[in-house]
Design an enzyme around this catalytic site. Structure first.
Site, PDB file in Angstrom:
ATOM      1  N   ASP A  88       0.866  -1.170   0.000  1.00  0.00           N
ATOM      2  CA  ASP A  88       0.000   0.000   0.000  1.00  0.00           C
ATOM      3  C   ASP A  88       0.905   1.223   0.000  1.00  0.00           C
ATOM      4  O   ASP A  88       1.864   1.277   0.760  1.00  0.00           O
ATOM      5  CB  ASP A  88      -0.898  -0.003   1.242  1.00  0.00           C
ATOM      6  CG  ASP A  88      -1.802   1.207   1.281  1.00  0.00           C
ATOM      7  OD1 ASP A  88      -2.308   1.588   0.222  1.00  0.00           O
ATOM      8  OD2 ASP A  88      -1.984   1.767   2.375  1.00  0.00           O
TER       9      ASP A  88
ATOM     10  N   ASP B  68      -1.486  -0.126   6.290  1.00  0.00           N
ATOM     11  CA  ASP B  68      -1.579   0.570   7.566  1.00  0.00           C
ATOM     12  C   ASP B  68      -2.989   1.023   7.899  1.00  0.00           C
ATOM     13  O   ASP B  68      -3.241   1.503   8.997  1.00  0.00           O
ATOM     14  CB  ASP B  68      -0.652   1.793   7.577  1.00  0.00           C
ATOM     15  CG  ASP B  68      -1.101   2.869   6.597  1.00  0.00           C
ATOM     16  OD1 ASP B  68      -1.839   2.535   5.646  1.00  0.00           O
ATOM     17  OD2 ASP B  68      -0.712   4.035   6.769  1.00  0.00           O
TER      18      ASP B  68
ATOM     19  N   THR C 200       0.479   4.670   0.735  1.00  0.00           N
ATOM     20  CA  THR C 200       0.481   5.565   1.884  1.00  0.00           C
ATOM     21  C   THR C 200       0.859   4.813   3.154  1.00  0.00           C
ATOM     22  O   THR C 200       0.228   3.829   3.510  1.00  0.00           O
ATOM     23  CB  THR C 200      -0.907   6.214   2.060  1.00  0.00           C
ATOM     24  OG1 THR C 200      -1.282   6.850   0.841  1.00  0.00           O
ATOM     25  CG2 THR C 200      -0.881   7.228   3.182  1.00  0.00           C
TER      26      THR C 200
END
Length: 797
Positions: free
Chosen positions: A312, A554, A314
């Site tokens: 991912d 996250d 970000t």
């Protein structure tokens, strides 16, 4: 509408009471159980952990055999019972340690919430929020429930943990807010419409929080062995009991029982199970020193088998915030133009409406001489802000397409479009003499400069991606953000398979069919606008094509994909929901720790495979000798305590040391097949030598009985097994030679000291018995050497 914050009016939803709930209404909802309290357990209960580690087929089998030995009164032969305690303790301690860490985490990190009750504002625990509560939000708060905005003063919310979209979302009265999102600008109030288990973040993670076990080839191979051995023992055990009671060598029932238990214990790979647990735990401890929490022991091995890592953007490749990249001035600009632009940016960065853009600019542009005399705060809805600098005019900073709608004619605006096309975030700074009126842009704006912003890429991202590329692990970046933005970041960090931002795929165009999706995933490596459901589908499509997939993330939006992946890796600074379901948690949020995990996993796999040969050799020769004594009605030539001696010196101690040694070999599938291919012939040779020693000494010393037979068989197996150890420990170095020499020395001392050899291990050593055993053991060693060389030639052919 009298309230004004930073020039923005506080908007109210019509018909919404401002006084909030009364004390009576709160009490009524508490009595009905309509509160925000949720079960935040993120792992199994302590009782479940203990039960799963104690109640295993392996422990049950050894415990029954231990009880049988206790019944004979010969306590020395029950030494193998300690393996049950050690193996259980390792698993329980590691899982409980991870559980305690996890139980400190929850989907919502905000410890308190601001609520309006009886017209007064107060702070309460998040769990005490009730249905229909009027709650206040300020910059930096995390939303504690789902609800509808009632008042707003420039309220902007970051929902990236839920959706993956990193751009803040402007909220006006009537808009919805979701639990788990974070307020990044402005303030406002909302009425809670869904709390506790009904809240979005809680529902999204409810399924993800269900406990699952990570797959392990080592554990799976060991369990397969145990199943087959258990089936064989069901057949062999009754025959062993029958043969041991009818042999003339067993004068007491205890002799027959001890021989039977010795044969059965020798057939159980108890050392391999223990060593695997030890190696996993020590690997977990090693990684913990590197800020990596291993929540399931086999995950140490798991990432070493991964061939695709889904990232991912970000929080993984980037820090999740933006930084100033560069200032682009128009052609022909002079020093005076540059000075004015910088002064205007100082004012834009220091306004009352601090947001991510202002913070990024403020770190570069500060300490100006101009004074602010008015302005319009930034809003995500209009995507621009304005500042009035007295005699220096009005300066507007915002998105080029919003500040200058329509076709771009100015060369600077054309350049802005080109930069935006590369996936960069670009703002235009424009000036004019007129003052802005509320939300209306001034006329006669002139573009003066471009401000290029960039996501702050993690300093270690490029090196980490390069490591995976060198190791043959392919990478896929899947993000909820704009495809061009994701592509720009992937290009900046040197992701293999993409050379330009426009090559990123918009996930809204992806097929739903798993086969078609898998085909796209084999060709493309960067995907934007990916929904949480699509992340799961991507992981599943890759697995369907035979890949072992690791997923990093996250946000709450990553939780289900992390759960479905073979290995889930969560960032420690991300949402607690992801940490709850992941097998690995990077506590400091540094993606650069993943190579450490891969290297540790590969070391564990390679070394356990090497040590597994030692354990399975014992199982093979124990089974062979058991079959021989069944058909010959002879006494089993090894007592449990003697098998414990052999196991300690030729398997347990060296296996443990070898399992901790450095090893850089890449993962190669087929662990069980490779181990059996070498362990079976070596075990057969040692078993044959042991039986030959038993027959030889009975022929030379007919009166020696079972003691003479056990002495010769023990020394024979010790000698041949130490030779086998030299085969599995290669290539040699100084410490390996010292290890083998030291173990041989310990064996010699035990045989030479009557109090040890005779008093503890039930051996009666004479020169004749020693000579016969050494001769047969060395002969078996020579044949083992031949087998080893033949196997190595086949592997390299």
């Amino acid at each position: 509408m009298a309230d004004v914050i930073g020039g923005a009016p506080l908007l109210h939803a019509p018909g919404t009471p401002a006084t909030g709930l009364t004390a009576a209404e709160v009490a009524e909802r508490v009595a009905a159980g309509r509160t925000n309290a949720v079960d935040t357990r993120t792992s199994r209960s302590t009782l479940a952990i203990v039960r799963s580690n104690v109640l295993t087929p392996f422990n049950g089998l050894l415990f029954v055999l231990f009880l049988v030995i206790v019944a004979t009164g010969r306590w020395q032969n029950g030494l193998f019972g300690l393996v049950i305690v050690a193996n259980t303790a390792i698993g329980v301690i590691q899982e409980v340690r991870a559980k305690r860490t996890l139980d400190k985490l929850a989907v919502l990190n905000a410890p308190h919430a601001r609520v309006v009750r009886d017209g007064a504002l107060s702070e309460i625990d998040v769990a005490d929020v009730v249905a229909d509560e009027v709650m206040e939000l300020r910059s930096g708060d995390q939303v504690a429930a789902d609800g509808v905005v009632t008042t707003s003063a420039g309220l902007e919310v970051d929902e990236s943990l839920l959706t993956g979209e990193s751009d803040p979302i402007h909220k006006e009265p009537g808009d919805e807010v979701r639990s788990g999102s974070i307020v990044v600008a402005g303030r406002g109030r909302f009425r809670a419409t869904a709390i506790g288990a009904d809240a979005y973040a809680t529902r999204l993670t409810a399924e993800a929080k269900k406990f699952t076990k990570v797959g392990s080839e080592l554990v799976g191979g060991t369990n397969t062995l145990l199943r087959y051995i258990s089936l064989m023992m069901l057949v062999v055990a009754p025959l062993l009991v029958w043969s041991q009671f009818r042999t003339p060598d067993t004068h007491q029932w205890q002799d027959a029982v001890t021989g039977t238990v010795a044969a059965l214990v020798g057939m159980v790979p108890e050392g391999l199970v223990l060593l695997t647990s030890l190696a996993f735990m020590l690997g977990a401890v090693t990684l913990a020193r590197r800020q990596t929490l291993v929540q399931e022991l086999p995950a140490v091995e798991g990432l070493a088998r991964v061939d695709v890592v889904c990232l991912d953007k970000t929080g993984t490749l980037t820090h999740g915030d933006i930084v100033f990249d560069r200032l682009v001035m128009p052609a022909g600009a002079d020093a005076l133009d540059d000075a004015e632009v910088r002064e205007a940016l100082v004012l834009s960065a220091s306004g009352p409406d601090s947001n991510a853009t202002a913070q990024a600019l403020g770190s570069v542009f500060s300490g100006g001489a101009w004074e602010r005399t008015g302005g319009v705060p930034f809003s995500s809805a209009r995507k621009w802000s304005a500042v009035v600098a007295g005699e220096h005019g009005t300066w507007v900073l915002g998105a080029p397409e919003m500040v200058f709608p329509g076709p771009a004619a100015d060369p600077l605006l054309v350049q802005a479009g080109e930069i935006a096309g590369e996936g960069r975030r670009v703002l235009v700074l424009a000036s004019c003499e007129a003052c802005p009126v509320e939300d209306c842009l001034p006329e006669d704006l002139e573009p003066r400069a471009l401000v290029v912003l960039a996501e702050r890429v993690r300093e270690d991202a490029a090196d980490t991606l390069a490591y995976f590329a060198e190791q043959g692990v392919s990478l896929r970046v899947i993000s909820g953000d704009n495809p061009r933005t994701v592509g720009a970041v992937a290009t900046a960090v040197g992701l293999p398979g993409i050379t330009h931002a426009h090559e990123a795929v918009d996930a809204r165009t992806l097929p739903e069919d798993p086969d078609e999706l898998g085909a796209v995933l084999e060709e493309k490596v960067v995907f934007g606008r990916v929904t949480p459901q699509q992340k799961r589908a991507i992981v599943g499509a890759l697995q369907q094509r035979g890949h072992v997939v690791a997923m990093t993330g996250d946000g709450v939006n990553d939780a289900m994909a992390l759960k479905d992946a073979d290995i889930g890796v969560a960032m420690g600074n991300g949402a607690a929901a992801t940490r709850a379901v992941a097998q690995l948690v990077l506590l400091d949020g540094k993606f650069a720790h993943l190579p450490d995990v891969v290297a540790e996993g590969r070391r564990v796999i390679a070394n356990i495979e090497r040590a597994a040969n030692l354990f399975l050799v014992k199982n093979v020769y124990s089974l062979l000798v058991a079959l021989v004594v069944i058909f010959t009605a002879a006494a089993y030539p090894l007592a449990p305590i003697q098998l414990s001696l052999i196991s300690a010196l030729t398997i347990g101690i060296p296996g443990f040391v070898l399992a901790l040694a450095p090893n850089r070999r890449r993962y190669v599938p087929g662990f069980l097949r490779r181990v059996l291919r070498l362990a079976i012939p070596v075990g057969v040779l040692i078993g044959a030598a042991a039986y030959a020693g038993d027959r030889t000494i009975r022929w030379l010393q007919p009166a020696g009985g079972l003691t003479a037979s056990q002495t010769v068989a023990t020394i024979t197996v010790l000698t041949a097994s130490l030779w086998a150890l030299t085969l599995f420990a290669r290539p040699f170095n100084a410490w390996k030679l010292a290890l083998v020499g030291g173990l041989a020395g310990v064996a010699a001392i035990i045989l030479a000291v009557p109090a040890l050899g005779g008093g503890i291990f039930l051996l009666d050593v004479t020169l004749e018995r020693l000579g016969v055993a050494l001769a047969l053991g060395l002969a078996a060693g020579v044949l083992i050497e031949v087998v080893g060389r033949v196997m190595r030639r086949r592997e390299t052919a």
